[in-house]
Structures are given as structure tokens and as C-alpha cells.
Design an enzyme around this catalytic site. Structure first.
Site, PDB file in Angstrom:
ATOM      1  N   GLU A 126      43.067  23.602  51.231  1.00 43.36           N
ATOM      2  CA  GLU A 126      41.907  22.653  51.087  1.00 43.36           C
ATOM      3  C   GLU A 126      41.143  22.323  49.554  1.00 43.36           C
ATOM      4  OE1 GLU A 126      39.277  22.548  54.774  1.00 43.36           O
ATOM      5  OE2 GLU A 126      39.741  24.514  54.626  1.00 43.36           O
ATOM      6  N   HIS A 251      30.296  15.837  52.766  1.00 43.90           N
ATOM      7  CA  HIS A 251      31.750  16.077  52.949  1.00 43.90           C
ATOM      8  C   HIS A 251      32.148  14.812  52.581  1.00 43.90           C
ATOM      9  CE1 HIS A 251      35.709  16.670  54.734  1.00 43.90           C
ATOM     10  NE2 HIS A 251      35.236  17.980  54.686  1.00 43.90           N
ATOM     11  N   ARG A 300      35.153  19.363  46.707  1.00 49.54           N
ATOM     12  CA  ARG A 300      34.345  18.166  47.451  1.00 49.54           C
ATOM     13  C   ARG A 300      33.434  17.561  46.918  1.00 49.54           C
ATOM     14  NH1 ARG A 300      32.971  21.483  52.983  1.00 49.54           N
ATOM     15  NH2 ARG A 300      35.324  21.333  52.947  1.00 49.54           N
ATOM     16  N   HIS A 366      26.833  17.652  55.303  1.00 52.80           N
ATOM     17  CA  HIS A 366      27.820  18.723  55.605  1.00 52.80           C
ATOM     18  C   HIS A 366      27.477  20.196  55.584  1.00 52.80           C
ATOM     19  CE1 HIS A 366      31.663  20.065  57.129  1.00 52.80           C
ATOM     20  NE2 HIS A 366      31.745  20.817  56.114  1.00 52.80           N
ATOM     21  N   ARG A 401      29.670  24.809  47.662  1.00 50.64           N
ATOM     22  CA  ARG A 401      30.843  25.745  48.532  1.00 50.64           C
ATOM     23  C   ARG A 401      32.097  25.400  48.532  1.00 50.64           C
ATOM     24  NH1 ARG A 401      32.572  25.706  53.886  1.00 50.64           N
ATOM     25  NH2 ARG A 401      31.437  23.954  54.040  1.00 50.64           N
TER      26      ARG A 401
HETATM   27  C1  SIN Z   1      36.886  20.599  56.508  1.00 49.17           C
HETATM   28  O1  SIN Z   1      37.696  21.120  57.583  1.00 49.17           O
HETATM   29  O2  SIN Z   1      37.187  19.922  55.770  1.00 49.17           O
HETATM   30  C2  SIN Z   1      35.519  21.439  56.446  1.00 49.17           C
HETATM   31  C3  SIN Z   1      35.863  22.644  56.152  1.00 49.17           C
HETATM   32  C4  SIN Z   1      34.415  23.277  55.584  1.00 49.17           C
HETATM   33  O3  SIN Z   1      33.637  22.732  55.383  1.00 49.17           O
HETATM   34  O4  SIN Z   1      34.631  24.542  55.131  1.00 49.17           O
END
Ligand code: SIN
Length: 554
Positions: A126, A251, A300, A366, A401
Site C-alpha cells: 500500500e 483517505h 496517502r 479516514h 499514519r
Molecule cells: C486501505 O485499505 O486503504 C485502508 C487501510 C488503512 O487505512 O490502513
């Protein structure tokens, strides 16, 4: 001025346990489960066990499990995402325990997705991660599996659950040495409509706050309705500082369903970009090209800010579509349905097929990176009080985070503090009852949309002094309408908590005259060395907000 206690009918019952846990997500249930073998443990949840954010987590849990990955890489990715505000020693502790916490969940029965060989756990990537290190379950239903596992384990271990019970305020007493110590919690039992059935006192030798973040303080969020800042507001009313609350993570890819969409919106996991999806604007231009070396897999905060800027530019240019962008995962074809069944379902609900259509997305609130100051063992500044999960600020997340570090942190911290409580509990103290607090009254829930609208218009991904001043004025005017005539109910308690949290976030965001992590100010576009520090917000005895930690000369 904000209330220092939530108005409610007089208490009519009492309970006593060793440990009371407020909240029933990954952090709370991990703590309850670990303390239970030798303690009486009561979990209090205002809804039912699975109503919080854990259930909705899509991505999974981050932990170093691949031989080519290393703890140092995970530390470095976390600290880089945290933009100078992580406590590196705490990050290292978390990262070291992360693989153990994943194996622990598996021993409890969690089924994480296997890789193609079927012999190993599948690991995805991610934003901000330099390696594949996210374990997932049911494709994009990772949180559901963690919640299921912990629900079943906690109940089987004999943890008692009191559902439809709202934690109103902490009960505090004095230990033999004169130090303030938590003595329990005042709670309200609710009927299915959220009306108050009765109020009681639960006394305990330890109180664990694990009620999650405050995503619902914004008009549009990936968080479920229950995430209303109850733990942060409760701590503020008890005189505790909350830290780094201005760092609200937006997010980048929350499904966009229309300009009027309010409340919880479907998340489109970062793992979709981890599998190669690309962001485009409505004109067909790539959003992340040239913005960051990791492009669509940048942390993010970077992606959310880039999308917001792109939408603003399109708005200025009078483009037809300027309130969302598109995520293109069509290269996955039908594999999308199998890998992301939950997102597929959400897409179908708005009439699109992600195997062939681009998904409309926009940033939405988020995750709260800040919260009640606590160690990775959950200890707070008040004896006997512990905090774990999103409600806490342990120093792991800093100013932003890293994806999928939150479930990991919840399980590590919850388990650690629960084990500590199994070994040793503070002595019992009697609650002291002060004279009636100076400020009482609740917020009429009909006014809550105004709070949320002020936050979303003025305190979202990009902020500046004038937008924050507007938010401050609007929210202060709403606070002046607190009314003793408003009936106590889950709605008025949640509204009052959200007002309290909004006031704290605006105060800290106004003071922080820089951009860092997920706090982005257009009038102070860069980080400033003087601000490599955290701000504490607290309420004084008159319910006024005070800040500490603002550096001289900032
Ligand atoms: C996501 O799946 O993008 C969210 C995961 C997260 O917020 O850690």
C-alpha cells in the site's frame, strides 16, 4: 466553553469489575482477551461489538513477513510517512512485535489470504510501503476477519459484554499517595432507538479507552456512524491532554457518489493502487505523475493533497467535473472481483463494474493520527487509565499514519496492556464527586450537520488561517447554543462529543503554522523545523480550550 460532563439522569445502579474496556474494536477486544484469564473484564460498547471501524478496515495488517523485507525497512517507511513526528523507538517496538501479532491472530483462528502457492500468506503493498508486507483476508474484508476472530475469542474466554451502553464520563478518585487515579466510568444504558433507559456507575481498578477516532466530525468519511470522538471528548472532560489531533488523515480514494453524499462512504482500498491502479482526473490526465517518486503509491497525505489541488485547478478552469477524480483498475479485469469483493459490491451499488469502468473517488476523512497521549503499553497520564488503538497517540503514526499500521498497533498495544493488567492492577480507589460542573448542557443533534459542514468546508485536506478562523467562529457560535433543555440520548451525547473534538482540532490546526504530514496549510506550504513537536490540547476547569507545546516564535 465546552461541557465538563455529559448531562444524564441520576445513576440508579452500580457494577464493579477489575477492568472495564470502553469500545469493542481490535484494540479493546485484544486488551479484554489478554486480561481475562485472571481478571473480571467488562467490555462496554454503545452499539454492538462489531459497530466500529475495525470491521470496515479493508487493507489489512502491516508486518514484516517476507525474507526480502526487514524490520529496518518497515521502521523507515513508518517514520518517513510520519513526517518528523514519529517516536522512532516506539515505532521500532511496534514493528518488532507486528509479525508476532499477526501470528497470534492466526493462532486465534484468523484466516488470512494465502499466496498463489497456497503455502504462504499473501502479502500486498500500500502507499508508502517499500515492500509487500500487508496481510489481508477475504480480499478486502480484512477488518471483518479480525473483528470476527476477536469477538469469538473474547466471548469464549468469558469477557462480559454490555452493549447499547454509552460511556459518559470517567469517575476519578485519589490513591493513598494523593495522586489522581481513575475509579471507573459513568455510563448510560440505551434502548434500540438510542433513548436512555438508565444510568449507572461501573467501578474498576483499570479503565481502558478504546473507542476509536473521530472521522464523523467531517461531513463525508470512510468511518462508520459510531466513530464520534467519544474517547477523545471523554479524556478532555477528565482534564487529560490530547495530542496531535490536527493530524486527521484523509483517505485519497473514498468512493464518490455525488456532491450531496454525507456520512459514511465506501472506501476504495489503497491496496487497489498496490495492485497497479492509476489515478486520472476527468480530463484523462494522470494525477500523481511527477508529484512524488512513488507516484500512485506515494503516502496517502501526498496523494490526498495532490487530488485536492487537482480538483481545485479544474474548478478554476471551469471544468465540467471538478469534485472527484477516477481510479482506473481495469487492467485487473475480472480478477478485481475476486481480489476486492467488497469494493466490487460497492461499485455495483452505483452501477459501475470496476473490471471495465474507472471508479469515481475523492478524499474523505479516514483516521485520527492523534488522540490521548499513551505509551505502546497503553499507559496514560492518569493512573489506572489506559488508551489503545485510534483513540490514542502513541508516537507510532506521527503526522501521518502509514497504511495498515493501525490494526497492527491496535492488536500489539491492546494485547500488551491486557497482559500487564493480568499481571498487576492498581489498588481500588473510591470515586470522588465534585460539585456540579461549571458548564452543562448538550448540543441539539439537529445542529450537528452545521459542525460537520464547517469542518469539511474549512478544516479538510487543505487549510489556511482564514478558513480555520471561519471554522472557529462557526463552531464557537454552535457551542454557545449548548442547552440544558436538550434531552440526553445517544444522539445528543455524540453531537456534544463531536462539537468538543471539532473545537480541539480547530484550535490545534490554527496554531500549527506549517504543513506537515496530513496537516496541510496553503498559507504555510512547508514544514518548519521549529514545529517538529506536538501540541497538547486540554480543557480547563471552566471548559475552555488550552494549548501547550506551541514553540516560542512559531
Ligand atoms: C486501505 O485499505 O486503504 C485502508 C487501510 C488503512 O487505512 O490502513
Amino acid at each position: 466553553m465546552l461541557p465538563l460532563s455529559l448531562s444524564a439522569p441520576d445513576p440508579s445502579w452500580e457494577r464493579d469489575v477489575d477492568v472495564v474496556v470502553l469500545g469493542s474494536g481490535a484494540a479493546g477486544l485484544s486488551a479484554a482477551l489478554a486480561a481475562r484469564p485472571v481478571r473480571s473484564v467488562l467490555v462496554i460498547t454503545k452499539d454492538e461489538l462489531a459497530a466500529g471501524s475495525t470491521t470496515w478496515a479493508q487493507g489489512g495488517l502491516a508486518g514484516v513477513l517476507h525474507p526480502e523485507d526487514s524490520l529496518e525497512h518497515h521502521v523507515s517507511d513508518t517514520v518517513t510517512a510520519g513526517a518528523g513526528l514519529c517516536d522512532e523507538a516506539v515505532v521500532r517496538e511496534l514493528v518488532t512485535e507486528a509479525p508476532k501479532s499477526i501470528r497470534y491472530l492466526m493462532r486465534l483462528g484468523a484466516a488470512f489470504d494465502p499466496d498463489e502457492t497456497g503455502d504462504e500468506i499473501a502479502l500486498t503493498r500500500e502507499g508508502g510501503h517499500s515492500h509487500h508486507r500487508i496481510v489481508h483476508s477475504g480480499g478486502d474484508r480484512s477488518g471483518l476477519e479480525v473483528q470476527r476472530t476477536l469477538d469469538q475469542s473474547a466471548v469464549a474466554a468469558g469477557v462480559e459484554v454490555m452493549s447499547r451502553t454509552f460511556a459518559l464520563d470517567l469517575l476519578v478518585g485519589r490513591a493513598a499517595d494523593g495522586e489522581r487515579q481513575v475509579a471507573g466510568v459513568r455510563v448510560g444504558s440505551l434502548d434500540t432507538q438510542g433513548q436512555v433507559v438508565s444510568v449507572g456507575h461501573v467501578t474498576a481498578r483499570a479503565v481502558v479507552i478504546a473507542c476509536g477516532g473521530y472521522g464523523q466530525v467531517f461531513a463525508s468519511t470512510s468511518n462508520p456512524p459510531a466513530v464520534t470522538g467519544d474517547g477523545v471528548a471523554l479524556a478532555l472532560r477528565a482534564g487529560l491532554p490530547v495530542t496531535d489531533v490536527e493530524f486527521v488523515q484523509f483517505h485519497p480514494t473514498v468512493m464518490w457518489t455525488g456532491a450531496d453524499a454525507r456520512g459514511q462512504q465506501a472506501l476504495v482500498s489503497e491496496a487497489v493502487r498496490g495492485e497497479g491502479a492509476i489515478l486520472y482526473d476527468a480530463e484523462g490526465e494522470r494525477v500523481m505523475k511527477g508529484v512524488h517518486p512513488l507516484e500512485d503509491l506515494a503516502p496517502r497525505d501526498v496523494v490526498a493533497a495532490a487530488i485536492t489541488r487537482r480538483m481545485a485547478r479544474l474548478r478554476e478552469q471551469g471544468a465540467e467535473v471538478s469534485d472527484h477524480v477516477y481510479l482506473d483498475a481495469t487492467h485487473l479485469g475480472d480478477r478485481f472481483h475476486e481480489r476486492f469483493p467488497g469494493i466490487t459490491e460497492a461499485c455495483r451499488a452505483i452501477g459501475i463494474d470496476p473490471a471495465v469502468d474507472r471508479i469515481p473517488v475523492a478524499p474523505a476523512s479516514h483516521y485520527a493520527c492523534g488522540g490521548i497521549r499513551a505509551g505502546l503499553d497503553g499507559r496514560t497520564g492518569l493512573r489506572g487509565l489506559f488508551a489503545a488503538g485510534e483513540v490514542s497517540r502513541t508516537g507510532v503514526h506521527g503526522a501521518n499514519r502509514l497504511a495498515s499500521n493501525s490494526l497492527t498497533e491496535s492488536v500489539v498495544t491492546g494485547t500488551r496492556l491486557g497482559r500487564d493488567l493480568a499481571w498487576e492492577l492498581p489498588d481500588r480507589v473510591e470515586p470522588m464527586f465534585d460539585a456540579a460542573p461549571v458548564v452543562t448542557g448538550l448540543l441539539d443533534p439537529a445542529r450537528l450537520p452545521e459542525v460537520r459542514s464547517a469542518m469539511s468546508r474549512h478544516v479538510a485536506v487543505l487549510r489556511d488561517a482564514s478558513s480555520l478562523a471561519l471554522a472557529g467562529d462557526e463552531v464557537a457560535a454552535i457551542a454557545r447554543s449548548l442547552d440544558r433543555g436538550v434531552d440526553p440520548s445517544v444522539q445528543s451525547w455524540e453531537s456534544t462529543n463531536l462539537l468538543t473534538v471539532a473545537t480541539a482540532v480547530i484550535a490545534a490546526a490554527s496554531a500549527r503554522t506549517e504543513s506537515r504530514g496530513c496537516h496541510r496549510r496553503t498559507d504555510f506550504a512547508d514544514p518548519r523545523d521549529v514545529w517538529r513537536t506536538s501540541i497538547d490540547v486540554r480543557l480547563d476547569a471552566a471548559g475552555r480550550v488550552h494549548l501547550s507545546g506551541v514553540p516560542p516564535g512559531a
